[in-house]
Design an enzyme around this catalytic site. Sequence first.
Site, PDB file in Angstrom:
ATOM      1  N   LYS A 169       0.859  -1.183   0.000  1.00  0.00           N
ATOM      2  CA  LYS A 169       0.000   0.000   0.000  1.00  0.00           C
ATOM      3  C   LYS A 169       0.891   1.227   0.000  1.00  0.00           C
ATOM      4  O   LYS A 169       1.394   1.675   1.029  1.00  0.00           O
ATOM      5  CB  LYS A 169      -0.921   0.039   1.220  1.00  0.00           C
ATOM      6  CG  LYS A 169      -1.989   1.111   1.032  1.00  0.00           C
ATOM      7  CD  LYS A 169      -2.397   1.809   2.293  1.00  0.00           C
ATOM      8  CE  LYS A 169      -1.543   2.976   2.685  1.00  0.00           C
ATOM      9  NZ  LYS A 169      -1.545   4.136   1.785  1.00  0.00           N
ATOM     10  N   GLY A 200      -4.319   3.206  -1.783  1.00  0.00           N
ATOM     11  CA  GLY A 200      -5.568   3.509  -1.073  1.00  0.00           C
ATOM     12  C   GLY A 200      -5.228   4.266   0.187  1.00  0.00           C
ATOM     13  O   GLY A 200      -4.055   4.529   0.471  1.00  0.00           O
ATOM     14  N   GLY A 202      -4.692   5.116   4.163  1.00  0.00           N
ATOM     15  CA  GLY A 202      -4.159   4.387   5.302  1.00  0.00           C
ATOM     16  C   GLY A 202      -5.264   3.868   6.205  1.00  0.00           C
ATOM     17  O   GLY A 202      -5.209   2.730   6.677  1.00  0.00           O
ATOM     18  N   VAL A 205      -7.322   0.841   3.543  1.00  0.00           N
ATOM     19  CA  VAL A 205      -6.475  -0.257   3.046  1.00  0.00           C
ATOM     20  C   VAL A 205      -5.365  -0.586   4.058  1.00  0.00           C
ATOM     21  O   VAL A 205      -5.112  -1.758   4.381  1.00  0.00           O
ATOM     22  CB  VAL A 205      -5.868   0.121   1.675  1.00  0.00           C
ATOM     23  CG1 VAL A 205      -4.856  -0.912   1.233  1.00  0.00           C
ATOM     24  CG2 VAL A 205      -6.980   0.252   0.632  1.00  0.00           C
ATOM     25  N   GLY A 206      -4.722   0.456   4.599  1.00  0.00           N
ATOM     26  CA  GLY A 206      -3.645   0.236   5.576  1.00  0.00           C
ATOM     27  C   GLY A 206      -4.181  -0.469   6.819  1.00  0.00           C
ATOM     28  O   GLY A 206      -3.526  -1.362   7.371  1.00  0.00           O
ATOM     29  N   CYS A 278      13.345  11.573   7.442  1.00  0.00           N
ATOM     30  CA  CYS A 278      13.322  11.053   8.817  1.00  0.00           C
ATOM     31  C   CYS A 278      14.702  11.130   9.444  1.00  0.00           C
ATOM     32  O   CYS A 278      14.832  11.230  10.648  1.00  0.00           O
ATOM     33  CB  CYS A 278      12.808   9.622   8.811  1.00  0.00           C
ATOM     34  SG  CYS A 278      13.688   8.605   7.625  1.00  0.00           S
TER      35      CYS A 278
HETATM   36  P1  NAD Z   1       2.110   8.710   7.618  1.00  0.00           P
HETATM   37  O1  NAD Z   1       2.402   7.930   8.833  1.00  0.00           O
HETATM   38  O2  NAD Z   1       1.027   9.698   7.640  1.00  0.00           O
HETATM   39  O3  NAD Z   1       1.773   7.739   6.387  1.00  0.00           O
HETATM   40  C1  NAD Z   1       2.620   6.686   6.000  1.00  0.00           C
HETATM   41  C2  NAD Z   1       1.796   5.624   5.323  1.00  0.00           C
HETATM   42  O4  NAD Z   1       0.904   5.066   6.284  1.00  0.00           O
HETATM   43  C3  NAD Z   1       0.927   6.142   4.180  1.00  0.00           C
HETATM   44  O5  NAD Z   1       0.907   5.172   3.160  1.00  0.00           O
HETATM   45  C4  NAD Z   1      -0.442   6.250   4.838  1.00  0.00           C
HETATM   46  O6  NAD Z   1      -1.503   6.126   3.924  1.00  0.00           O
HETATM   47  C5  NAD Z   1      -0.420   5.063   5.782  1.00  0.00           C
HETATM   48  N1  NAD Z   1      -1.357   5.138   6.900  1.00  0.00           N
HETATM   49  C6  NAD Z   1      -1.941   6.247   7.438  1.00  0.00           C
HETATM   50  N2  NAD Z   1      -2.776   5.882   8.447  1.00  0.00           N
HETATM   51  C7  NAD Z   1      -2.718   4.533   8.540  1.00  0.00           C
HETATM   52  C8  NAD Z   1      -3.341   3.564   9.393  1.00  0.00           C
HETATM   53  N3  NAD Z   1      -4.187   3.923  10.334  1.00  0.00           N
HETATM   54  N4  NAD Z   1      -3.040   2.261   9.211  1.00  0.00           N
HETATM   55  C9  NAD Z   1      -2.155   1.877   8.272  1.00  0.00           C
HETATM   56  N5  NAD Z   1      -1.541   2.733   7.437  1.00  0.00           N
HETATM   57  C10 NAD Z   1      -1.814   4.053   7.571  1.00  0.00           C
HETATM   58  O7  NAD Z   1       3.502   9.337   7.210  1.00  0.00           O
HETATM   59  P2  NAD Z   1       3.808  10.275   5.960  1.00  0.00           P
HETATM   60  O8  NAD Z   1       3.211  11.601   6.297  1.00  0.00           O
HETATM   61  O9  NAD Z   1       3.457   9.619   4.699  1.00  0.00           O
HETATM   62  O10 NAD Z   1       5.406  10.337   6.028  1.00  0.00           O
HETATM   63  C11 NAD Z   1       6.083  11.158   6.902  1.00  0.00           C
HETATM   64  C12 NAD Z   1       6.530  10.419   8.146  1.00  0.00           C
HETATM   65  O11 NAD Z   1       7.262   9.260   7.781  1.00  0.00           O
HETATM   66  C13 NAD Z   1       7.481  11.215   9.010  1.00  0.00           C
HETATM   67  O12 NAD Z   1       7.103  11.112  10.368  1.00  0.00           O
HETATM   68  C14 NAD Z   1       8.828  10.552   8.812  1.00  0.00           C
HETATM   69  O13 NAD Z   1       9.735  10.675   9.844  1.00  0.00           O
HETATM   70  C15 NAD Z   1       8.448   9.157   8.555  1.00  0.00           C
HETATM   71  N6  NAD Z   1       9.495   8.472   7.764  1.00  0.00           N
HETATM   72  C16 NAD Z   1      10.301   7.568   8.387  1.00  0.00           C
HETATM   73  C17 NAD Z   1      11.315   6.939   7.691  1.00  0.00           C
HETATM   74  C18 NAD Z   1      12.191   5.930   8.342  1.00  0.00           C
HETATM   75  O14 NAD Z   1      12.780   5.133   7.642  1.00  0.00           O
HETATM   76  N7  NAD Z   1      12.310   5.904   9.651  1.00  0.00           N
HETATM   77  C19 NAD Z   1      11.490   7.224   6.355  1.00  0.00           C
HETATM   78  C20 NAD Z   1      10.659   8.142   5.734  1.00  0.00           C
HETATM   79  C21 NAD Z   1       9.646   8.755   6.478  1.00  0.00           C
END
Ligand code: NAD
Length: 471
Positions: A169, A200, A202, A205-206, A278
């Site tokens: 996803k 989709g 989060g 689908v997540g 990150c």
């Molecule tokens: P996010 O957590 O909002 O979303 C990440 C993914 O999770 C997306 O695909 C989203 O649709 C999905 N998602 C959202 N709610 C969900 C749920 N309830 N259940 C399952 N999946 C769900 O993060 P973002 O805004 O896309 O990315 C930024 C964040 O990612 C920052 O906090 C950053 O630090 C982190 N990040 C971490 C790394 C790492 O390797 N540690 C790398 C890149 C980004």
Amino acid sequence: MHHINQIYINGAFVTPQGKELFDLFNPTTGQRIGQVQLANEQDAVTAIAAAKGAFAEFSRSSKDARIGYLKRMHAAVEGVEDELTQAIIEEYGAPISRARWMAKHAASVLQDAASVLQSYKFSRRIGIAEVVMQPLGVAGLITPWNSNAGFICGKLAAALAAGCTAVIKPSEMSAIQTAIVTRALHDAGLPPGVFNIITGRGETVGAVLSAHPDIAKVSFTGSTAVGKTILRTGADTLKRVTLELGGKSPVLILDDADLKTAIPLALQAGFMNSGQACIAGTRILVPESRLAEVEALMIKEAADVHAGDPRDPATAVGPMVSHKQWERVQRYIQIGIEEGAHLLAGGPGLPEGINAGWFVRPTVFSRVTNQMTIAREEIFGPVLSIITYTTEEEALAIANDTPYGLQAYILSSNPERAHRLASHIDAGRVLINTLAHEPLAPFGGFKQSGIGREYGTFGLEAFLEPKSILS
Ligand code: NAD
């Protein structure tokens, strides 16, 4: 205009059951550039069934067969490097050199996984036991928008190398990149159902991937808040999880550092990926006795950091991915000012000469305390904090005084001293006088930066379960 209305299930491009249309934007202009039809819960269930159906055979495929698949996937993704670079710029706004690196990385992680698999032994003897590493089952792979193509390919490469099948996803905000990668991966000709890609939301689908009993493992990269939700949701079925979450990485500048090289490096570490990284080094720890020098150099160097059109090779900081992200970063800049930090460079509003798009002025605050909001919370934009320390012990205490522990940087002219300090830092990676990446070394966080590791042998084993056979 891009109209993306297909997802990839069981080796075929199909129309999602979901009807929601999600707008896609170009962050450089703020203009809408397309729409994607999102998958829903039913699509997720269908994709999981396809991956489950493919697992029995794929999990027994030979190492050579899987190395062959990974190499074909690598060649296919490499073949779309230019198209992917353009999509990353258009849809995400990464500066061109970064976008090019991201597109190359999406291909190279597949090659890296093939090399790791080549030398990996799935069976070893421990005492009278034969210990066999067995693929976990169907993996749910969830990616963020800040490196969508790289995370799709990296997570998938490790899962397939292990013999797992997968449902991916990707971020809903990265549908153009996902469409390009999906087409390339399809062309690699793997058996149907081995991987399925469904863009989709989060929360729909997540959430299905995190809860479904037929998903054995979730590998997630994204925010710490969502990572915790996934962990809670997966607890009912005791899912294995790898969580790559946020960071607030310290850049520890020692009193023996050559500031003329240290300050530009610190700025690069902080502003990488337009600050939407990150691993960005967002807390710059400097000796109190050298603050005046640091501030003077920082003002000079920050003035040369160009924020603007990502297609301009001189640009170091592109736009924020969305208007929401832009507002979030602006809010933190405001909080920094209100909490009494000293604004050295940048500040609120758009950079000079720019009147459209989601651009932020590359911002550096000085005289920040580690208790201020801008030093504690992940901003995910080009906003850095300079914090002073008086002793080495205090520097380490500040570096570790954070809920996060993803990465740290040490800048020093004394390598022995830097290595000694590195051993006291609670972070998954410590970079000494470099911004280099080692693709086969484990990557992941201590504390609330995550659980588990990706890449190399550690990343492969995250999709395997040991089984001891005694006779
Ligand atoms: P996010 O957590 O909002 O979303 C990440 C993914 O999770 C997306 O695909 C989203 O649709 C999905 N998602 C959202 N709610 C969900 C749920 N309830 N259940 C399952 N999946 C769900 O993060 P973002 O805004 O896309 O990315 C930024 C964040 O990612 C920052 O906090 C950053 O630090 C982190 N990040 C971490 C790394 C790492 O390797 N540690 C790398 C890149 C980004």
